[in-house]
Design an enzyme around this catalytic site. Structure first.
Site, PDB file in Angstrom:
ATOM      1  N   PHE A  23       0.934  -1.187   0.279  1.00  0.00           N
ATOM      2  CA  PHE A  23      -0.235  -0.202  -0.239  1.00  0.00           C
ATOM      3  C   PHE A  23       0.763   1.058  -0.258  1.00  0.00           C
ATOM      4  O   PHE A  23       1.321   1.430   0.490  1.00  0.00           O
ATOM      5  CB  PHE A  23      -0.885  -0.052   1.221  1.00  0.00           C
ATOM      6  CG  PHE A  23      -2.157  -1.034   1.203  1.00  0.00           C
ATOM      7  CD1 PHE A  23      -3.141  -0.657   1.032  1.00  0.00           C
ATOM      8  CD2 PHE A  23      -1.695  -2.389   1.993  1.00  0.00           C
ATOM      9  CE1 PHE A  23      -4.125  -1.574   0.581  1.00  0.00           C
ATOM     10  CE2 PHE A  23      -2.724  -3.114   1.586  1.00  0.00           C
ATOM     11  CZ  PHE A  23      -4.347  -3.016   1.376  1.00  0.00           C
ATOM     12  N   ASP A  24       0.455   2.343  -0.444  1.00  0.00           N
ATOM     13  CA  ASP A  24       1.030   3.809  -0.424  1.00  0.00           C
ATOM     14  C   ASP A  24       0.272   4.339   0.587  1.00  0.00           C
ATOM     15  O   ASP A  24      -0.816   3.918   1.442  1.00  0.00           O
ATOM     16  CB  ASP A  24       1.118   3.976  -1.778  1.00  0.00           C
ATOM     17  CG  ASP A  24       1.383   5.692  -2.306  1.00  0.00           C
ATOM     18  OD1 ASP A  24       1.798   6.252  -1.802  1.00  0.00           O
ATOM     19  OD2 ASP A  24       0.264   6.332  -1.893  1.00  0.00           O
ATOM     20  N   LEU A  25       0.939   5.471   0.707  1.00  0.00           N
ATOM     21  CA  LEU A  25       0.648   5.598   2.195  1.00  0.00           C
ATOM     22  C   LEU A  25      -0.405   7.073   1.970  1.00  0.00           C
ATOM     23  O   LEU A  25      -1.867   7.059   2.313  1.00  0.00           O
ATOM     24  CB  LEU A  25       1.738   6.760   2.796  1.00  0.00           C
ATOM     25  CG  LEU A  25       1.341   7.213   4.615  1.00  0.00           C
ATOM     26  CD1 LEU A  25       0.455   6.550   5.334  1.00  0.00           C
ATOM     27  CD2 LEU A  25       2.142   7.178   5.137  1.00  0.00           C
ATOM     28  N   ASP A  26      -0.302   8.028   1.076  1.00  0.00           N
ATOM     29  CA  ASP A  26      -0.464   9.417   0.738  1.00  0.00           C
ATOM     30  C   ASP A  26      -1.491   9.279  -0.172  1.00  0.00           C
ATOM     31  O   ASP A  26      -1.092   8.321  -0.843  1.00  0.00           O
ATOM     32  CB  ASP A  26       0.378  10.613   0.731  1.00  0.00           C
ATOM     33  CG  ASP A  26       1.559  10.683   1.988  1.00  0.00           C
ATOM     34  OD1 ASP A  26       0.825  10.926   2.891  1.00  0.00           O
ATOM     35  OD2 ASP A  26       2.109  11.493   1.584  1.00  0.00           O
ATOM     36  N   VAL A 178      -0.999  -1.073  -4.542  1.00  0.00           N
ATOM     37  CA  VAL A 178      -1.938  -0.084  -4.055  1.00  0.00           C
ATOM     38  C   VAL A 178      -1.573   1.233  -4.422  1.00  0.00           C
ATOM     39  O   VAL A 178      -1.227   1.515  -3.496  1.00  0.00           O
ATOM     40  CB  VAL A 178      -2.952  -0.693  -3.679  1.00  0.00           C
ATOM     41  CG1 VAL A 178      -4.547  -0.176  -3.457  1.00  0.00           C
ATOM     42  CG2 VAL A 178      -3.751  -2.055  -3.601  1.00  0.00           C
TER      43      VAL A 178
END
Length: 230
Positions: A23-26, A178
């Site tokens: 997963f990306d964060l922002d 993602v």
């Protein structure tokens, strides 16, 4: 019924055999726009720079800071370093907390963590990513968090994904990335990882499809339904 778009051109790159989810964060797990934009504005004020088009500040959400400051304002390497320093001055004190988890993310992660190995892969400095993940009590869901270094190395998403795959000994063919920006999609495809783009973040459908997204999900609910669907 959730809607998955952009998968028709690559029907062989679905989820059923995927065991690892990056997963990306922002713009993917958290809505961090306010903190990032406020940090950029603080840096611009300190540098006596003006942004004539405030909407352009959204460019800073996703790509490495050095790249965006230097290309947007034509800064030298020295001035870019100063701008990033001012950005982090604000972000480390206030900006990191001007943030919120997208509704539904925590519940989705709880379900996914029972069946898959979950990871955070972000171009945000790892020290800040870990602080944010801990603050929102998301840490127990993730096996590992990978981010950039404060010396401005490890900022490229392709490199970050490759590093995580190698360090954690993961099979790219059993992994999905993602994210909400083209950098997530390009990084995934450069590593042979399935790329899923989300449209509730800061990227556009055109941006994600043009860079090769295998799947597009419009909402957190759509994303959860897709990832949990076997």
């Amino acid at each position: 019924m959730f809607k998955v778009e952009g998968a028709e051109a690559r029907p062989d790159r679905g989820l059923p055999s995927r065991k690892n989810i990056f997963f990306d964060l922002d713009g993917t797990l958290t809505d961090s726009g306010s903190g990032i934009i406020n940090s950029v504005q603080y840096a611009l004020d300190k540098m006596a720079l003006e942004e004539p088009h405030p909407e352009e500040l959204f460019r800073f959400i996703g790509p490495p800071l050095h790249h965006t400051f230097s290309t947007r304002y034509g800064l030298t390497n020295t001035d870019t370093d100063k701008a990033v320093g001012f950005y982090r001055e604000y972000f480390s004190e206030k900006g990191w907390a001007e943030n919120q988890v997208y509704p539904g993310i925590s519940a989705m992660l709880g379900q996914l963590a029972e069946r898959y190995r979950l990871f955070v892969v972000t171009s945000k400095p790892e020290v800040f990513a870990r602080r944010i993940i801990a603050h929102f009590e998301l840490g127990p869901f993730f096996e590992n968090i990978t981010g950039s270094r404060l010396d401005n190395t490890m900022t490229d998403k392709t490199e970050l994904i490759r590093h995580t795959l190698s360090t954690c000994e993961l099979d790219p063919a059993a992994t999905i990335m993602v994210g909400d920006r083209k950098y997530d999609i390009m990084g995934a495809r450069n590593n042979g990882v399935t790329a899923a783009g989300v449209l509730y973040g800061y990227g556009t459908e055109t941006e994600l499809l043009e860079h090769g997204a295998d799947h597009l999900l419009r909402t957190v609910s759509d994303l959860g339904g897709f990832l949990l669907n076997e």
